[in-house]
Design a protein around this motif. Structure first.
Motif, PDB file in Angstrom:
ATOM      1  N   HIS A 165       0.458  -1.483  -0.416  1.00  0.00           N
ATOM      2  CA  HIS A 165      -0.089   0.167  -0.017  1.00  0.00           C
ATOM      3  C   HIS A 165       0.981   0.923  -0.176  1.00  0.00           C
ATOM      4  CE1 HIS A 165      -3.518  -2.626   1.140  1.00  0.00           C
ATOM      5  NE2 HIS A 165      -3.761  -2.398   1.021  1.00  0.00           N
ATOM      6  N   ALA A 166       1.980   1.562   0.985  1.00  0.00           N
ATOM      7  CA  ALA A 166       2.790   2.631   0.821  1.00  0.00           C
ATOM      8  C   ALA A 166       3.688   2.314  -1.138  1.00  0.00           C
ATOM      9  CB  ALA A 166       4.281   2.191   1.886  1.00  0.00           C
ATOM     10  N   ALA A 167       3.758   1.675  -1.415  1.00  0.00           N
ATOM     11  CA  ALA A 167       4.594   1.605  -2.630  1.00  0.00           C
ATOM     12  C   ALA A 167       3.464   1.954  -3.934  1.00  0.00           C
ATOM     13  CB  ALA A 167       4.525  -0.191  -3.071  1.00  0.00           C
ATOM     14  N   ALA A 202      -4.709  12.736   3.742  1.00  0.00           N
ATOM     15  CA  ALA A 202      -4.546  10.894   3.833  1.00  0.00           C
ATOM     16  C   ALA A 202      -6.171  11.268   3.366  1.00  0.00           C
ATOM     17  CB  ALA A 202      -3.954  11.093   5.371  1.00  0.00           C
ATOM     18  N   SER A 203      -6.687  11.725   4.672  1.00  0.00           N
ATOM     19  CA  SER A 203      -8.086  11.550   4.548  1.00  0.00           C
ATOM     20  C   SER A 203      -8.769  11.861   2.660  1.00  0.00           C
ATOM     21  CB  SER A 203      -8.986  12.380   5.517  1.00  0.00           C
ATOM     22  OG  SER A 203      -8.537  12.009   6.613  1.00  0.00           O
ATOM     23  N   LYS A 204      -8.305  12.676   2.408  1.00  0.00           N
ATOM     24  CA  LYS A 204      -9.060  12.837   0.920  1.00  0.00           C
ATOM     25  C   LYS A 204      -8.401  12.021  -0.009  1.00  0.00           C
ATOM     26  CE  LYS A 204     -10.025  17.963   2.193  1.00  0.00           C
ATOM     27  NZ  LYS A 204      -9.286  19.576   2.054  1.00  0.00           N
ATOM     28  N   ALA A 205      -6.886  11.792   0.156  1.00  0.00           N
ATOM     29  CA  ALA A 205      -6.062  11.354  -0.773  1.00  0.00           C
ATOM     30  C   ALA A 205      -6.844   9.970  -0.916  1.00  0.00           C
ATOM     31  CB  ALA A 205      -5.334  11.212  -0.624  1.00  0.00           C
ATOM     32  N   ARG A 206      -7.238   9.626   0.381  1.00  0.00           N
ATOM     33  CA  ARG A 206      -8.453   7.723   0.224  1.00  0.00           C
ATOM     34  C   ARG A 206      -8.841   7.615  -1.255  1.00  0.00           C
ATOM     35  NH1 ARG A 206     -10.705   7.822   5.543  1.00  0.00           N
ATOM     36  NH2 ARG A 206     -12.207   6.143   4.581  1.00  0.00           N
ATOM     37  N   TYR A 207      -9.538   8.858  -1.216  1.00  0.00           N
ATOM     38  CA  TYR A 207     -10.709   8.202  -2.573  1.00  0.00           C
ATOM     39  C   TYR A 207     -10.702   8.686  -3.743  1.00  0.00           C
ATOM     40  CZ  TYR A 207     -13.636   8.359   1.872  1.00  0.00           C
ATOM     41  OH  TYR A 207     -14.318   7.870   2.505  1.00  0.00           O
ATOM     42  N   SER A 208      -8.958   9.450  -3.877  1.00  0.00           N
ATOM     43  CA  SER A 208      -8.447   9.506  -5.046  1.00  0.00           C
ATOM     44  C   SER A 208      -7.427   8.744  -5.586  1.00  0.00           C
ATOM     45  CB  SER A 208      -7.700  10.803  -4.790  1.00  0.00           C
ATOM     46  OG  SER A 208      -6.885  11.850  -4.530  1.00  0.00           O
ATOM     47  N   VAL A 209      -6.960   8.081  -4.353  1.00  0.00           N
ATOM     48  CA  VAL A 209      -5.387   6.508  -4.903  1.00  0.00           C
ATOM     49  C   VAL A 209      -5.999   5.314  -4.982  1.00  0.00           C
ATOM     50  CG1 VAL A 209      -4.712   5.321  -3.615  1.00  0.00           C
ATOM     51  CG2 VAL A 209      -3.756   7.587  -3.326  1.00  0.00           C
ATOM     52  N   ARG A 233      -7.986   2.830   0.530  1.00  0.00           N
ATOM     53  CA  ARG A 233     -10.321   3.465   0.178  1.00  0.00           C
ATOM     54  C   ARG A 233     -10.220   3.515   1.625  1.00  0.00           C
ATOM     55  NH1 ARG A 233     -14.393   3.952  -3.604  1.00  0.00           N
ATOM     56  NH2 ARG A 233     -12.008   5.195  -4.596  1.00  0.00           N
ATOM     57  N   GLU A 234      -9.992   1.988   2.327  1.00  0.00           N
ATOM     58  CA  GLU A 234      -9.407   2.580   4.402  1.00  0.00           C
ATOM     59  C   GLU A 234      -9.411   3.217   4.797  1.00  0.00           C
ATOM     60  OE1 GLU A 234     -11.888   0.306   5.665  1.00  0.00           O
ATOM     61  OE2 GLU A 234     -13.501   0.158   3.932  1.00  0.00           O
ATOM     62  N   SER A 235      -8.867   4.210   6.323  1.00  0.00           N
ATOM     63  CA  SER A 235      -8.283   4.283   6.496  1.00  0.00           C
ATOM     64  C   SER A 235      -7.222   4.041   7.329  1.00  0.00           C
ATOM     65  CB  SER A 235      -9.358   5.875   7.593  1.00  0.00           C
ATOM     66  OG  SER A 235      -9.837   4.715   8.401  1.00  0.00           O
ATOM     67  N   SER A 236      -7.461   2.946   8.152  1.00  0.00           N
ATOM     68  CA  SER A 236      -6.847   1.782   8.403  1.00  0.00           C
ATOM     69  C   SER A 236      -5.597   1.665   7.439  1.00  0.00           C
ATOM     70  CB  SER A 236      -7.276   0.636   8.893  1.00  0.00           C
ATOM     71  OG  SER A 236      -7.837   0.169   8.050  1.00  0.00           O
ATOM     72  N   ALA A 237      -6.342   1.240   6.609  1.00  0.00           N
ATOM     73  CA  ALA A 237      -4.782   1.294   5.019  1.00  0.00           C
ATOM     74  C   ALA A 237      -4.104   2.298   4.697  1.00  0.00           C
ATOM     75  CB  ALA A 237      -5.327   0.616   3.876  1.00  0.00           C
ATOM     76  N   MET A 238      -5.017   3.342   4.770  1.00  0.00           N
ATOM     77  CA  MET A 238      -4.342   4.189   4.372  1.00  0.00           C
ATOM     78  C   MET A 238      -3.624   4.767   5.364  1.00  0.00           C
ATOM     79  SD  MET A 238      -3.020   6.961   2.235  1.00  0.00           S
ATOM     80  CE  MET A 238      -4.148   7.437   0.922  1.00  0.00           C
TER      81      MET A 238
END
Length: 102
Positions: A25-27, A43-50, A55-60
């Motif tokens: 996920h970091a890659a 990071a919260s906003k990037a979850r949707y653009s990535v 998409r899950e906050s724990s993964a981000m």
């Protein structure tokens, strides 16, 4: 045939499977940051653009932690407001400078 095709393919498949999920996920996040040429991001906003993997906050959060540990990201501290603290990061430009092969 076994040694020229199946064994190399098995090494590739099992090698990819051995990489921890947080590092994978970091890659993905690092690639997104580089493609978008971001110098800062939330990071919260990037979850949707990535996309789906982050998409899950724990993964981000885990991906961001990996990149902070690697020196690619730096948390940006903001004045304390009500609610949750923001998840803003600055990107170390040295990690994403363009090379001649670019």
């Amino acid at each position: 045939m076994l040694q020229t095709y199946f064994l190399p393919m098995a090494e590739r498949v099992f090698g990819d499977a051995s990489i921890p999920v947080a590092e994978t996920h970091a890659a993905i996040l690092a690639r997104h940051i580089r493609e978008k040429r971001l110098s800062t991001f939330n990071a919260s906003k990037a979850r949707y653009s990535v996309g789906a993997p982050l998409r899950e906050s724990s993964a981000m959060d885990a991906a961001c932690a990996e990149l902070v540990e690697a020196g690619i990201l730096q948390p940006v501290s903001t004045p304390k407001k009500r609610g949750r603290p923001s998840k803003d990061f600055s990107v170390n430009p040295a990690n994403f400078s363009q090379t001649a092969n670019g």
